[in-house]
Each structure stands twice: as structure tokens, then as C-alpha cells.
Motif scaffolding. Structure first.
Motif, short mmCIF file in Angstrom:
data_model
loop_
_atom_site.label_atom_id
_atom_site.label_comp_id
_atom_site.label_asym_id
_atom_site.label_seq_id
_atom_site.Cartn_x
_atom_site.Cartn_y
_atom_site.Cartn_z
N VAL A 1 37.39 -16.67 57.91
CA VAL A 1 36.78 -15.24 57.91
C VAL A 1 37.71 -14.21 57.43
N ILE A 2 37.49 -13.66 56.00
CA ILE A 2 38.31 -12.79 55.61
C ILE A 2 37.60 -11.34 56.20
N ALA A 3 38.34 -10.60 57.21
CA ALA A 3 37.79 -9.44 57.49
C ALA A 3 38.61 -8.29 56.97
N LEU A 4 37.84 -7.36 56.44
CA LEU A 4 38.43 -6.52 55.57
C LEU A 4 38.39 -4.95 56.17
N GLY A 5 39.41 -4.18 55.80
CA GLY A 5 39.19 -2.74 56.34
C GLY A 5 40.02 -1.98 54.89
N ASP B 1 39.50 -19.91 61.23
CA ASP B 1 40.77 -19.03 60.82
C ASP B 1 40.36 -17.79 60.49
N VAL B 2 40.53 -16.63 61.20
CA VAL B 2 40.40 -15.26 60.93
C VAL B 2 41.48 -14.57 60.55
N GLN B 3 41.44 -14.03 59.34
CA GLN B 3 42.38 -13.29 58.77
C GLN B 3 42.11 -11.97 58.59
N TYR B 4 43.12 -11.01 58.81
CA TYR B 4 42.73 -9.27 58.75
C TYR B 4 43.52 -8.90 57.54
N TRP B 5 42.90 -8.32 56.64
CA TRP B 5 43.24 -7.71 55.55
C TRP B 5 42.90 -6.28 55.23
N SER C 1 48.00 -7.35 69.23
CA SER C 1 48.90 -8.38 69.24
C SER C 1 48.76 -9.33 68.06
N VAL C 2 47.32 -9.46 67.81
CA VAL C 2 47.20 -10.36 66.57
C VAL C 2 47.86 -9.89 65.42
N SER C 3 48.45 -10.56 64.38
CA SER C 3 49.03 -10.06 63.20
C SER C 3 48.06 -9.75 62.04
N LEU C 4 48.64 -8.85 61.34
CA LEU C 4 47.89 -8.35 59.74
C LEU C 4 48.13 -9.35 58.90
N THR C 5 47.33 -9.90 58.38
CA THR C 5 47.34 -10.92 57.43
C THR C 5 48.04 -10.54 56.12
N GLY C 6 47.67 -9.43 55.54
CA GLY C 6 48.28 -8.58 54.41
C GLY C 6 47.55 -7.40 54.15
N VAL C 7 48.22 -6.70 53.00
CA VAL C 7 47.81 -5.41 52.58
C VAL C 7 47.82 -5.46 51.02
#
Length: 557
Positions: A443-447, A476-480, A506-512
Motif C-alpha cells: 500500500v502506497i499511502a500518500l500525503g 507492506d505499507v509505505q508512507y510518502w 514511530s513508523v518511518s516515513l518512506t520518502g519525500v
């Protein structure tokens, strides 16, 4: 209880007449295509599919499928036109009050009909219980189990008196599923399923001893084996004929010249192939592009991920599963794509997913290097009930066995809406998003990377942590954070965003992901992917990171 109705084939006159009254019957949808009407009916938005004329595509299996979904098929047609047994007929000359009253009675009767199990007597409303008349114990048949069913076969397409009627035996023998002429007409026809006894022909209220004058069970089995015993004996004989040491096994061992039995090609293990290509492992993976409310760039990211994977030689299917504001077709400069997702979900509801039809529905999107398939979303947000959770899950399962990568673009809302306006199984407003998240491998979670988008993504991550039911355990959940720019966050925006993120989670930010407005405007204007215009752009590297580990590795590659 309100009775929602789907109108098929109406020119508007019946719709206006129904809406002019304030009774229990209300119109949920009006359609002119029968397949679309059936698909809508399966979503659970209506209890009745009312046809103004006899559909050419109507069949007994269609009526049965609708009945399984607790939907009544009613047709306004003269008496001289044939209809399937379970279809409800309404006279063309009937007044509005008669039409509505007939529908109300038919729906109420269907709801009042008790569920009939194995050997549980069914009774129509206002009918006194049938007297229990004990008969000799029988295996699958006499007066028990599935019993004598006057609804199936008596005055219907099935010949004879239900499944238990033996056409070839003298005296209407007790064959099949258990019509017993010895029990008398009153007993056999006392209930729709004809059974006054317990499961599989055994009366739970009767003592274990045989009835007076009845032969002992051992004598009955030794002289005349029951249908069940006969079927089991035949099945055992077939299985034994393939067992090791049988004539067939010896013959095949001699054919192979190595003393081994042949193996089906689908169960052969290939040690050189990756584990995902071994039997029991799926071929494709599902990536769901999700994000916060607003417009963080979900559709743009999904389109570019599909283009990138296709250029890498993957077989890709991109799905517009946004049931609020679908936009992928406009983003890719496609016109008149229809609603492919709604059609496939309708086919899944009827167990009719077909390779050829799906291929015709898919839109092939050409790239400079490669192509990918696009499954268009709903044409209007009001059509969201057509994308039911179960049907969409079946579509995803079906597609991932035909593609290396399935990419879903979904809307933001994940609230589980209350099912207050429906008495039966109801569609969920956010079923498409919830299903795509539950089925996803990644899952690609975007903001958006600004003072509004960052708090939204933080809140979304917190909600994900509080709702473990959203994803499968292995997902696998990624935050971008998307569209990072100095104008919105000041000097060194990425460092500031990461620092604020770590302060709350505490969960990491995958990328910007950086943002260049002029480049993105050009891509939208021409319907192009970034990879085609600037293959070495920094944003492309972010796309590659999103898909890392998702590509199918082909045997021998």
C-alpha cells in the motif's frame, strides 16, 4: 419495511406513477440494459427487479441467481407468454395499486418463508403444522432430507414429482431424494420440502427401534442397499481403480518405463524457477495507491507506476477504483472508456468472468516502450453500489493470476458505514477502497508535503495503527509525502518534513517526492507518463523505490 425497486425498460411513465405515491415501494434505479440491471440487483440496493417487458436475455438461471441474492424478478407480461417458474408475473392492464400490492405481497411472502434445512419442515404462513407420522428409517430417502418438493417439478420444468420421483419404476418408487408413496399424499405434500423428519431421513423425535412390522436395518441393507450406499460403492470403486497396484497404475508404470506414475504438468516442481512460480504460489501482486483526503496525487502516482512497470517488461493492469472522483481516464487522455470495473464486478457476481470479454473491456494504453491494460472506473459517483466488496475481491483475485502487477487507484475514505437502510446484505460506500487495501501486497499511502498534508498523513498513519483489520498481516505499507517544494515548506523541505514526522510517529516515513509544476502540467496536458519525458528525473527514482520487490522474476531471467 421499504421495498426498493430497480426498473428495467421503463420509458418514465411507470417511474413517475410510482414516485407519485408514498407507499412502501420506491425506485432505486432505472436502467435500459438488462445485464446492467441484473448487476445492480446483485449489489443489494433493491429487493425487486421490475421489468416492464420480457427481457430477451432472461433465463431460469438468471432468476435463480437473483433469488439467491434475495431479489424478486417481476415481469409485466400477458399470461400467454412463458416465464421461468420463480419469476413473478404482473398483468399489463393492472392498475398501479395492483402492481404495488402484488410486489408487496410477493416480497412479504418471500421474507416470511422459513429457512428449510435438512429435514426441518417448512410451513407456509397461516398453515398448521403437519402431523408427524413416523415411517421406517431410511438412508437418503423416505419422507426425509430433501424430501418431496412440490415447488420443484410439480407444474414446473422438472418432470414428475420433485427429485424423488422415479419415472422408470412401477408405482412411483421411492427413488432420488425421497418421495415415499407409502406415506400417503398428505404426508408427502404437507410441506414445501415434504419432510417431517430429521436429517437424512431420520426422525429425531422417534425412538431408535424400528417401527412395528418394519424389517431390521441389517436385513434392509443386506437385501436392498440404499441409494447412498450405491453411490458410495461406485465412488469407492472408481477411486480404487486408480490406486497403486491397480491395473491402471501398472499399465501407466509400464508406459513410463521407470516404475513411476505420470504427473500432471501443473503439479511438477521446477527447481530453477522462483518460488512465486511454483505450484500454489500466485503469479501477480497487487499495489494499492491510497492517501489522505484532498488531492495528494494518487492517480498521477498510480499512472506513472503502471508505466514504469510496463517498461520493465511486466504485464500490468491499472484499475481506477476511486468511487468518489475517478480521473485516470482523463489523466491519460482517454475518451469514452465506459465503466469496465462495474461490468467485471457484475460478471463476478454471476460467476461469469471471461478472458475474452475482459480483454474487450480493457483499454490498452500505449507507451514509447511497452503497453499496459487499463480497467476504467465508474462513470458517475452514484454508481458506487455496483462495486461490491465480494465481487471486487473476486475481480482482483482473477486479475492477479493474469498479470504480473495489478495497480489500484482508490479514494481516501475508509469509514465502515452503518447498514441502517437495508434489511438484507447491503453495499458499503467505501467497499472498493477497503477491498483494495485488504487484498494489497503493498500500500502506497500518500500525503501532500505542506502544512495541511503532513498532519493529514500523520493522522492517517495513526488510524492505520488503530485498525489492524485494514490490511493483511503481510502487507507492506509505505508512507510518502508528495509534491515537496520550497515554496510550501521553506528551505530544505524534506529534512523538515522528516523531522516533524519522527516527532509524532514511530513508523518511518518512506520518502519525500519532489515537485516541478511545469513538468507535471505538461504531462497532464498531453496524457504522458514522466518516464517517457524525463526518464532520469528524481521523481522516477521515487517511483522505482515504490515498486522495489514487486516485479515478477521470470524463470530463466
Amino acid at each position: 419495511m421499504n421495498i426498493p425497486v430497480i426498473l428495467y425498460g421503463d420509458d418514465g411513465s411507470l417511474l413517475n406513477r410510482i414516485e407519485s405515491q408514498r407507499g412502501r415501494v420506491s425506485v432505486a434505479r432505472t436502467v435500459q440494459d438488462f445485464s446492467e440491471a441484473v448487476g445492480m440487483a446483485h449489489t443489494g440496493i433493491a429487493r425487486v427487479l421490475l421489468c416492464v417487458h420480457v427481457p430477451a436475455e432472461m433465463s431460469a438461471s438468471t432468476v435463480d441467481a437473483l433469488a439467491a441474492s434475495e431479489v424478486l424478478l417481476a415481469v409485466i407480461t400477458p399470461d400467454n407468454l412463458p416465464l421461468p417458474t420463480q419469476a413473478h408475473r404482473i398483468r399489463p392492464e393492472a392498475a398501479l395499486e395492483e402492481i404495488l400490492g402484488s410486489l408487496e405481497q410477493a416480497v412479504d411472502a418471500a421474507l416470511a418463508r422459513p429457512a428449510v434445512g435438512y429435514g426441518i419442515p417448512a410451513q407456509t404462513p397461516n398453515q398448521a403444522p403437519a402431523p408427524a407420522v413416523h415411517q421406517p428409517e431410511a438412508a437418503y430417502g423416505q419422507d426425509a432430507g430433501y424430501g418431496y418438493d412440490a415447488g420443484y417439478g410439480y407444474d414446473s420444468g422438472y418432470s414428475g414429482y420433485g427429485y424423488g420421483y422415479d419415472n422408470g419404476a412401477a408405482g412411483h418408487g421411492a427413488g432420488g431424494y425421497g418421495y415415499d408413496p407409502a406415506a400417503g399424499t398428505a404426508v408427502n405434500a404437507g410441506a414445501p420440502y415434504g419432510a417431517d423428519y430429521g436429517s437424512y431421513g431420520i426422525d429425531p423425535a422417534a425412538p431408535a427401534a424400528p417401527a412395528p412390522g418394519a424389517p431390521e436395518p441389517a436385513e434392509a441393507s443386506s437385501t436392498a442397499p440404499s441409494n447412498e450406499e450405491s453411490v458410495l460403492s461406485q465412488a469407492a470403486a472408481i477411486v480404487d481403480s486408480f490406486a497403486p497396484g491397480s491395473d491402471y497404475a501398472v499399465h501407466m508404470q509400464n508406459e513410463n518405463n521407470d516404475g513411476t506414475l505420470p504427473q500432471h504438468p501443473d503439479i511438477n516442481q521446477d527447481p530453477a524457477a522462483p518460488s512465486r512460480y511454483q505450484p500454489g504460489h500466485r503469479l501477480g501482486k497487487i499495489v494499492t495507491v491510497w492517501g489522505t483526503h484532498g488531492a495528494p496525487g494518487r492517480s498521477t502516482i498510480a499512472f506513472n507506476l503502471a508505466a514504469l512497470a510496463a517498461q520493465q517488461g511486466q504485464q500490468v493492469c491499472l484499475i481506477d477504483a476511486d468511487t468518489y472522483a475517478p480521473s485516470l481516464d482523463a489523466l491519460m487522455a482517454l475518451e469514452d472508456t465506459g465503466s469496465g470495473l462495474a461490468i467485471l464486478c457484475s460478471d463476478a457476481d454471476r460467476a461469469q468472468l471471461d478472458e475474452k470479454k475482459a480483454g474487450a473491456i480493457m483499454e490498452r494504453v500505449p507507451l514509447k516502450n511497452g503497453t499496459f491494460d487499463f480497467l476504467s472506473g465508474i462513470t458517475s459517483s452514484s454508481r458506487w453500489p455496483e462495486v461490491r466488496a465480494r465481487a471486487f475481491a473476486e475481480v482482483l483475485e482473477w486479475l492477479k493470476h493474469r498479470y504480473d502487477l495489478v495497480i489500484c487507484d482508490v479514494a481516501a475514505p475508509i469509514e465502515v458505514d452503518e447498514e441502517l437502510t437495508f434489511d438484507g446484505p447491503a453495499p458499503r460506500r467505501n467497499a472498493a477502497t477497503l477491498t483494495a487495501l485488504a487484498c494489497a501486497d503493498r500500500v502506497i499511502a500518500l500525503g501532500e508535503a505542506d502544512v495541511i498534508g503532513l498532519p493529514r498523513l500523520i493522522n492517517l498513519a495513526r488510524e492505520v495503527q488503530s485498525r489492524p483489520d485494514l490490511f493483511a498481516p503481510q502487507t507492506d505499507v509505505q508512507y510518502w509525502l508528495n509534491r515537496s517544494r520550497r515554496e510550501a515548506a521553506g528551505f530544505n523541505p524534506e529534512a523538515k518534513m522528516r523531522d516533524n514526522w519522527a516527532r509524532y510517529l514511530s513508523v518511518s516515513l518512506t520518502g519525500v517526492i519532489p515537485y516541478e509544476r511545469k513538468v507535471m502540467d505538461r504531462l497532464r496536458r498531453n496524457g504522458e507518463a514522466l518516464l517517457e519525458v524525463a526518464p532520469r528525473h528524481a521523481v522516477v527514482q521515487s517511483f522505482e523505490a515504490m515498486l522495489e520487490g514487486m516485479y515478477a522474476v521470470r524463470p530463466g531471467a
